[in-house]
Design a protein around this motif. Structure first.
Motif, PDB file in Angstrom:
ATOM      1  N   ASP D   5       0.837  -1.210   0.000  1.00  0.00           N
ATOM      2  CA  ASP D   5       0.000   0.000   0.000  1.00  0.00           C
ATOM      3  C   ASP D   5       0.865   1.251   0.000  1.00  0.00           C
ATOM      4  OD1 ASP D   5      -2.437  -1.115  -0.124  1.00  0.00           O
ATOM      5  OD2 ASP D   5      -2.881  -1.005   2.021  1.00  0.00           O
ATOM      6  N   PHE D 164     -14.420  -7.911  -1.631  1.00  0.00           N
ATOM      7  CA  PHE D 164     -15.413  -7.149  -0.853  1.00  0.00           C
ATOM      8  C   PHE D 164     -16.827  -7.693  -0.993  1.00  0.00           C
ATOM      9  CE2 PHE D 164     -11.794  -4.600  -1.972  1.00  0.00           C
ATOM     10  CZ  PHE D 164     -11.336  -4.218  -0.732  1.00  0.00           C
ATOM     11  N   CYS D 174     -17.375   0.034  -9.973  1.00  0.00           N
ATOM     12  CA  CYS D 174     -16.057   0.552  -9.570  1.00  0.00           C
ATOM     13  C   CYS D 174     -15.125   0.767 -10.760  1.00  0.00           C
ATOM     14  CB  CYS D 174     -15.407  -0.406  -8.567  1.00  0.00           C
ATOM     15  SG  CYS D 174     -16.403  -0.706  -7.087  1.00  0.00           S
ATOM     16  N   GLN D 195      -9.273   8.989  -2.209  1.00  0.00           N
ATOM     17  CA  GLN D 195      -9.542   7.966  -1.190  1.00  0.00           C
ATOM     18  C   GLN D 195     -10.350   8.569  -0.049  1.00  0.00           C
ATOM     19  OE1 GLN D 195      -5.445   7.036  -0.566  1.00  0.00           O
ATOM     20  NE2 GLN D 195      -5.407   5.379  -2.089  1.00  0.00           N
ATOM     21  N   LYS D 199     -14.232   7.654   1.198  1.00  0.00           N
ATOM     22  CA  LYS D 199     -14.575   7.258   2.570  1.00  0.00           C
ATOM     23  C   LYS D 199     -15.735   8.105   3.104  1.00  0.00           C
ATOM     24  CE  LYS D 199     -10.205   5.204   3.832  1.00  0.00           C
ATOM     25  NZ  LYS D 199      -8.828   5.624   4.124  1.00  0.00           N
ATOM     26  N   PRO D 206     -19.110   1.089   4.053  1.00  0.00           N
ATOM     27  CA  PRO D 206     -17.641   0.966   4.001  1.00  0.00           C
ATOM     28  C   PRO D 206     -17.178  -0.080   2.993  1.00  0.00           C
ATOM     29  CG  PRO D 206     -18.517   0.343   6.181  1.00  0.00           C
ATOM     30  CD  PRO D 206     -19.647   0.859   5.402  1.00  0.00           C
ATOM     31  N   ASP D 207     -17.997  -1.118   2.758  1.00  0.00           N
ATOM     32  CA  ASP D 207     -17.569  -2.120   1.775  1.00  0.00           C
ATOM     33  C   ASP D 207     -17.426  -1.502   0.393  1.00  0.00           C
ATOM     34  OD1 ASP D 207     -20.324  -1.676   1.834  1.00  0.00           O
ATOM     35  OD2 ASP D 207     -20.804  -3.661   1.010  1.00  0.00           O
ATOM     36  N   ASP D 210     -14.347   0.741   0.323  1.00  0.00           N
ATOM     37  CA  ASP D 210     -13.114  -0.029   0.230  1.00  0.00           C
ATOM     38  C   ASP D 210     -12.921  -0.623  -1.165  1.00  0.00           C
ATOM     39  OD1 ASP D 210     -12.588   0.610   2.809  1.00  0.00           O
ATOM     40  OD2 ASP D 210     -13.280  -1.293   3.666  1.00  0.00           O
ATOM     41  N   ILE D 213     -11.760   2.025  -3.480  1.00  0.00           N
ATOM     42  CA  ILE D 213     -10.349   2.354  -3.221  1.00  0.00           C
ATOM     43  C   ILE D 213      -9.449   1.264  -3.780  1.00  0.00           C
ATOM     44  CG2 ILE D 213      -8.645   2.655  -1.390  1.00  0.00           C
ATOM     45  CD1 ILE D 213     -10.912   4.069   0.224  1.00  0.00           C
ATOM     46  N   ALA D 214      -9.898   0.036  -3.608  1.00  0.00           N
ATOM     47  CA  ALA D 214      -9.097  -1.067  -4.136  1.00  0.00           C
ATOM     48  C   ALA D 214      -9.011  -0.976  -5.656  1.00  0.00           C
ATOM     49  CB  ALA D 214      -9.721  -2.404  -3.714  1.00  0.00           C
TER      50      ALA D 214
END
Ligand code: TPP
Ligand code: TPP
Ligand code: SF4
Ligand code: SF4
Ligand code: MG
Ligand code: MG
Lengths: 341, 627, 341, 627
Positions: D5, D164, D174, D195, D199, D206-207, D210, D213-214
């Motif tokens: 990361d 996720f 996404c 990012q 959030k 949150p899933d 995330d 972001i992934a």
């Protein structure tokens, strides 16, 4: 463009244009369009003599998809254009289409006047309780507390009840339908078409993007039986699974109440018989609201009177009778004098 | 007919009468005194006598203002003569004042030495106070500069109509006819037409008809026998040289209505006239409502937007939509007019202009909606704008509006004004078959049809009306593809369509007459450019100055947009250009922008027509201005 | 202009301006003005806090004659200006005045929306069933067959019933008065003033010039008793000389009928008690028409709900609670970055 | 944070990156593909990187057009660089096409040799057909002129977000973040802000945050490791020279809202913002509705007439009335605006212009309502017209509108357009206390009061608000007596009042800055005169040509009416004048009429901003034109 009327009976499909339909996938407008195409086939509408007039909004795009004459005009004013069309050529069969914003916000006055004049048109109000085309602002039919881009803290203005408004305006035909009811909706459209004078039809239409599910409290399968009542002239006003509920007059308050029907049947329970020519009943039916009372669907009121276009035609005839002859005669009527060469 | 009647009805004209070339008479009284009627009758009698004439009805904003107030004064002015009459006159030669308020309001425009006729019976304490007089002007010397005929007209009238047993109220109502009779004698007018008119009007009340006729005759007799002030006698105005033909008086409203009706005949169309009442446009609705047997259905809509909407709907359906209003109402129609021009449908919008802005001076005239007509819409939205210069001209302009609207499939705004709409003028009734027809052709052919097909010459869109099998189509206000008529968001197509809409309108200039010069020479030192109802005063002022040897010319523009194709070169030929307008300068802006000429404005924004003298003065000043 | 509020109680006269009144002699507007001036005195209105707003028409001239703030706006739009005034300063007491053309023809939509929003205003519609100021054309309340300059062969459009329209629009206060009833009219005005929300009052007003005597069938002295009914909350609905007639429910048609009262009195005759909070009753009363039924006068409906201005104020408060601080804080909220010198 | 990361988040910028002065990137995809969001994030990251930039969001008229169609393509263009950026760019250096329709619509504006990134996963048979392709452009040679990176982004994204457990639909959503990550790497942008934003936006899911972001990180990683086509590498664009300060991105809508809010603070007033939704004006209502704690109450009216009526009512009541719409809605407000100027009340009317006439091209930009703003009312009805040249400029213009409206008791029309309203640009957040206050003074003094008392200097009427004891008065749209404020039908008074209304507005010219020259010299051979959102392309085009030695200057007019007092003399100094406008020639008409200069128009009516090259070409042609 269509070729000349073929002798064979047209199907619903024959009334569809080749234009790509531009509504959001899943929009209730598709279902209404389908019901309309079926209606046109059923009444064997002559495309050349049929005109769809609309204002602006998602609903108002409908004319592009019907292979008849069509006029997509400006926001709120469709009834005025329709009035002119009908006065110019009463032989045309004119349908007016618009949304709740189009017809009841900016266009409320024209709706009022077309109804009180009783011009021979069919008016279809697609009520999704929101402004679809302009991206989701509250409309005059939105319920109090509606959160929208223009009312982020919730709307505070009392909504208009389209059918109550129409009756207050003096409408002679008032009916309701639901976008997804593909069996009932064409029937309502046909009744509207058959009525001479202004026919007003409110259709509950789901805007999947900005107001999804707003009518679920009475249109969802699970609750439909208990929260809708389909009004049919001359029939008792029954609803619920197995028609075990009905509507009855509360004479103390002149109001309507819902009751369970005992084993002795509707008559014993004092259930009202629907009389679509009765304004007082129609007003009560139109006023029924969730959750205490079911939402009334079908023809709430139908009580014909002379239509405006017939009145105007009568005036024209009268004028012809009285007329002082042609223009030349008119110009020479009254005092004239001659100057010689 | 008794002998006395015969004598009364046939005075020997001209005997001991003073010869005049022209005269201006103003009748002024209370709103309830019937001054407009009086004026109308005098106009008719004058027209029959063969004089040329122009009138100016001038009434209060109130429906019925309280009796005796200055704001309740209602007046009617007429200018008539043996020569061509161009305006209702700058100042009056004769003033009839039926009450103190009328005298108060009007006296300042009576020429010194002019003839003043007053009804002394109305000069009561109370009326004097209401009018704002502290002392009685009949006695305090303030009218000494006039030659005054002070008669108790009220009493005379009551006396004259006594035989008919009317109520006091009804009897007094005959005052205006008594006065009219008096003035008829002064100017040697015939009473016959008025007597006829009274009989028709009061067909159901012959007692009232007779009483009025008696009053008329009595006033006439009085004038003949009364001892007039020194220097006042009967007058004679010789007939003017007038083109032979059958004549009537006509207001702009009537001529416009008839022009529309005839235009439709030439186009082979019916029409829907949809309107919402507003001063001073309503009379057009009224006249047409009376004449629905002639092809125009009238519709009083709920508002101006509904009116223009219905009119456009009617055009879509294959008749001609016409709507009418005044400035504030036209403002409301702007959005829908944009639709008509985008959908390229014919439409006529009549604007009877009035004083503004906002409610402004609703009963007064003005020419201040030219900007609105030419530029008053969102986006690039050109259309055709025509203007009428006089009541009679309304007939021809209305026909032209029908022709252009249908030939070019475009809205046409026709500008008239409160003055033209209400003022009556003598009019030679035209021979209807001298107008060439311009029959509209509707599309019926299916092959190759799409709704935005164009005539390659006029660029007009096809007109395919509902009811035509096989031409089913949808139109609206969203931009259209040039080649298919379908909705199009394509950038280049929008550019092209905008240019085509503009070119179509510009092209009309090639289809209308070149701009003519009314009087004077091309290339004169000063060109005076007018439009609309200022025609009369401009023309007379320029005429007067040409006679006095000045290098002036008068151009009067009918085609406001597009402007006539030769106008630029005409204007560039003058050293200077003066543009008199009853606004704060609007046509002048158009001319400057189009032709880069240093045109200057002469502006009167007073709710009243120009006086000839005002224009003369301005012309002389402009001629003398050092650059 | 007025001097500052004197401590002594004002009389009706103190509320009159010095402007010359410009109505036709004998016009019903004079009587309404008189009733209004009396009302202002009775409620001890503060001239500085009172605003009269009007459109255009004869009726709409009223503000010039009342010594308060006044705004004579444009045709049909008075309710919109009043809305803005009230949203800007809810402390002001705002009266809206207009004619039947002003309010129901060009202005019908704004009337609809002001009523459904329920803004705290008093709306007075002077109904003379004609366009006075523009010289006598038929209006939307003119009866069928009205001959006027614009309808020389008689009008053919069905008239609007002002009160039925108002009720259909969702009004929470609907009342009626008659120009000449100098005792009743101020009482109706006071009730309208006391009601929080939009109060709608229709006043039958005689236009002596263009529609003289059009209400004579129920306002003329000789027929008034038999053809008017004055509705009072909680009281039986009686009319006629000596109150010998009354209104009763016909349950079969949900309608109201007039009956003679026998010797056993109203209760025995089943006479309805007026309940001004009952919408169904109000609708029936508003619909009553000559010659079969008397014309209902007085407060037909009064059923308060939250007013729009209160709703807007609540939203403002909520916004303040949620607000991200002052403008500076707002502009700096979200992503920002700094560029150094 | 894992090591990987960390590495992903801190790439070594510049290593082996090609240095560029500027770049134009266009993201294009289906309406549902989130292209506007992607563009917004890229804008933010680019601003943080210190580049100057300009953006152009370009989306379909439909709410949600059917997937895969050409008319459903939604695009976002950004031009960013190390130098000052004036436009969103004529052509693109990089095009991201998320589906065949996007490629079909956008490919023609990708520079030959430009970088094309396509999601091969969306190039299905069905999508190709919907887009109108007969063969697959990825294989038929039609994109050979570009350097293409063809990746199955859909598959890559599904892979990246697998952990996720989202539904296939949510997972595919996404895709845009994956693509953004890829493009971030290409131009060395930081991911941190995005990012962070994810959030916050998906705080309740949150899933989803995330997963996005992934996807972002995976796309970024892919770019770093993938083998790019020859000649393609990472790029580096140095920070631009930018005035120090705290920055954010801002759309014209936001800046306008904030400017109004600050203007009110400076005036010491509250306001009512009354509006009816219409594209592209609605966002102003939305932003202000969110900010009602800052002194503006918002009101969604039943139509545009009600909106302006409520606004005027609010002004009468002593707050500032503001209304907002686009052309067709402004048309409906005309009558009421006339009342505001006749009653002399302050009022701000914001017009976010769009393509017309009529419904026209509602989601496209245009500058075609200048005529309407200046001339679009009945009668002589002058008011003040201001225009904004850019998103940031909206802030200052809004303040100026408040100042003029309240100081002169007049309506002010503020012209912006769909482009300015929606495009975001970096903005140095101003220091609020650097603006001088202009507190409004309400009349409270009774002595000598009447409602049409005027400030002898500004000619502004007094503002006496209801609630003030002793100042009870009545106003309205009927003409007023100059001396008493009462209704007046007096002719001379009307003339005087009309002149005063005009003089008051003309007088504003003395109270605003003289017209400046943006670049170039007074007296150059050619003056290029623009207004509104054409600022960027005109400025860059003129700049380019000055650098190439041409005698050109750029003037950009903010004060449309009255025009700046020195504008005439400035213009007369140029040999020639060119007026580029996104309409068929409107400001050019104004300039010709006012100054009699032979200004010529360069007109683009395509619903799209000018390209720099288009203006350069036109300037060169004008310089070479033989007169
Ligand atoms: C004069 C004018 N004002 C505003 C608009 C913008 N507008 C277009 S449609 C619409 C409302 C849409 O809502 P509705 O009528 O309920 O139709 P829906 O889209 O929900 O079917 C608005 C405000 C416009 N086109 N013209
Ligand atoms: C936009 C506009 N349209 C039309 C008019 C003309 N106009 C003035 S008042 C009026 C109607 C008057 O009737 P009503 O409202 O019933 O009032 P009344 O005079 O009868 O009291 C009309 C049509 C106007 N002033 N403005
Ligand atoms: S926005 Fe709503 S009403 Fe409009 S097309 Fe989409 S789903 Fe249908
Ligand atoms: S016209 Fe009628 S309503 Fe108007 S003032 Fe005269 S009487 Fe009254
Ligand atoms: Mg809707
Ligand atoms: Mg009326």
């Amino acid at each position: 463009m269509n070729e000349a009327s073929p002798p064979v009976k047209r199907t619903a499909k024959d009334y569809a244009t080749d234009q790509e339909v531009r509504w959001c996938p899943g929009c209730g407008d598709y279902a209404i369009l389908r019901a309309m195409l079926k209606t046109l086939a059923d009444i064997e509408a002559d495309p050349a003599n049929t005109v769809f007039v609309s204002g602006i909004g998602c609903a108002a795009r409908l004319p592009y998809y019907v292979e008849t004459y069509g006029f997509h005009t400006i926001h709120g004013r469709a009834p005025t254009f329709a009035t002119g069309i009908k006065l110019a050529n009463p032989a045309l069969d004119v349908w007016v289409v618009g949304g709740d914003g189009d017809m009841l916000s900016i266009g409320g006055n024209h709706l009022l006047h077309v109804l009180r004049r009783n011009i021979n048109l069919q008016i279809l109000l697609f009520n999704n309780e929101i402004y679809g085309l302009t991206k989701g602002q509250a409309s005059p039919t939105s319920r109090i507390g509606t959160r929208s881009p223009s009312t982020p803290m919730g709307s505070v203005d009392g909504p208009i009840s389209a059918c109550q408004f129409a009756l207050g305006a003096g409408a002679r035909f008032v009916a309701r339908g639901i976008d997804t009811q593909q069996k009932n909706l064409p029937e309502v459209f046909k009744r509207a078409h058959a009525h001479k004078g202004t026919s007003f039809v409110e259709i509950f239409q789901n805007c999947i993007v900005y107001n999804d599910g707003v009518f679920d409290n009475f249109t969802a399968k699970a609750v439909a039986d208990d929260h809708q009542i389909h009004c049919e002239h001359g029939q008792p006003l029954l609803f619920g699974a197995d028609n075990k509920k009905g509507l009855r007059l509360n004479p103390a308050r002149l109001e309507i109440e819902a009751v369970e029907i005992g084993d002795d049947g509707p008559e014993a329970a004092g259930i009202l018989i629907h009389d679509e020519t009765n304004l007082a009943l129609a007003q009560r039916l139109a006023a029924m609201d969730q959750p205490l009372l079911p939402v009334a669907i079908g023809v709430l009121y139908c009580n014909p009177a002379r239509s405006f276009d017939d009145g105007v035609a009568a005036v024209r005839d009268e004028a012809k009778k009285r007329g002082r002859g042609d223009l030349k005669a008119t110009m020479h009527a009254g005092h004239t004098w001659t100057v010689d060469a | 007919m008794t002998l006395i009647d015969k004598i009364l009805q046939n005075p020997v004209p001209g005997s001991a009468r003073e010869e005049l070339e022209s005269a201006v008479v103003r009748f002024a009284g209370d709103s309830g005194d019937g001054m407009q009627l009086t004026g109308d009758q005098f106009t008719l009698a004058t027209a029959i006598a063969g004089n040329d004439l122009a009138t100016f009805p001038d009434y209060p904003a109130e429906i019925r203002a309280p009796a005796g107030t200055t704001f309740g004064v209602s007046s009617f002015q007429i200018n008539f003569g043996a020569r061509r009459i161009m305006t209702s006159g700058d100042q009056f030669d004769t003033l009839v004042a039926m009450n103190p308020a009328a005298l108060y309001v009007e006296a300042s425009n009576l020429k010194p030495g002019g003839l003043l006729i007053v009804d002394t019976g109305s000069f009561t304490e109370r009326n004097l106070r209401k009018a704002g007089y502290d002392t009685n002007p009949l006695h305090d010397g303030s009218i000494d500069k006039f030659r005054t005929i002070a008669i108790d007209i009220s009493a005379m009238t009551l006396e004259a109509v006594k035989p008919f047993g009317l109520s006091q109220k009804d009897a007094l109502r005959c005052k205006n006819l008594w006065t009219l009779g008096f003035v008829y004698w002064l100017f040697g007018r015939q009473r016959h037409a008025t007597q006829q008119w009274l009989k028709t009007k009061f067909a159901k009340r012959p007692d009232i008809a007779d009483a009025n006729i008696a009053a008329l005759n009595a006033g006439h007799a009085m004038a003949e026998t009364a001892e007039l002030p020194s220097g006042v006698h009967g007058y004679h105005i010789a007939p003017a040289e007038i083109v032979p033909g059958t004549y009537r008086t006509v207001t702009g409203t009537q001529a416009l209505a008839w022009g529309l009706i005839h235009g439709l005949k030439l186009a082979g169309l019916d029409a829907l006239f949809a309107s919402y009442p507003i001063t001073p446009a309503s009379p057009l609705l009224h006249v047409l409502a009376q004449n629905q047997h002639l092809g125009i259905t009238t519709f009083q809509a709920e508002d101006e937007i509904a009116a223009v909407g219905a009119a456009i709907g009617a055009s879509f359906a294959g008749t001609l939509g016409i709507t009418s209003s005044s400035g504030p109402g036209i403002a409301l129609k702007g959005e829908a007019i944009g639709l008509a021009l985008s959908a390229e449908l014919p439409l006529i919008i009549v604007n009877s202009q009035r004083g503004g802005p906002s409610t402004g001076l609703p009963t007064k005239t003005e020419q201040s909606d030219l900007y609105q007509a030419v530029y008053g819409r969102n986006a690039d939205a050109p259309l055709c704008v025509l203007s009428a210069r006089s009541a009679a001209d309304c007939f021809d302009v209305a026909i032209e509006a029908v022709r252009i609207a249908t030939k070019y499939m475009t809205p046409v705004i026709l500008l008239t004004d409160g003055y033209i709409a209400n003022a009556a003028e003598p009019w030679r009734i035209p021979e209807l078959d001298q107008y060439a027809p311009f029959a509209v052709e509707f599309r019926t052919e299916k092959a190759g049809f799409h709704p935005f097909l164009r005539n390659p010459e006029t660029l007009a869109r096809v007109w395919a009306k509902p009811g035509t099998p096989g031409l089913e189509h949808r139109i609206g206000g969203i931009e259209r593809n040039f080649d298919t008529g379908h909705i199009s968001y394509d950038p280049d197509n929008h550019h092209k369509m905008t240019k085509i809409r503009a070119a179509k309108i510009d092209g009309i200039a090639a289809d209308v007459p070149e701009q003519a010069i009314e009087i004077g020479q091309a290339g004169a030192r000063l060109g005076v450019v007018g439009w609309g109802s200022t025609y009369g005063p401009i023309n007379r002022a320029v005429d007067n100055l040409i006679r006095r040897g000045h290098g002036v010319a008068h151009i009067h523009v009918r085609n406001i947009w597009p402007l006539p194709r030769n106008l630029g070169s005409l204007l560039k030929g003058f050293d200077r250009i003066l543009v008199p307008e009853m606004n704060n300068g609007q046509l002048v802006t158009l001319l400057r922008a189009q032709y880069l000429v240093d045109a200057r404005g002469l502006n009167k924004i007073a709710g009243q027509p120009f006086k000839i003298a005002e224009i003369e003065t301005a012309i002389l000043a402009e001629l003398e201005r050092t650059p």
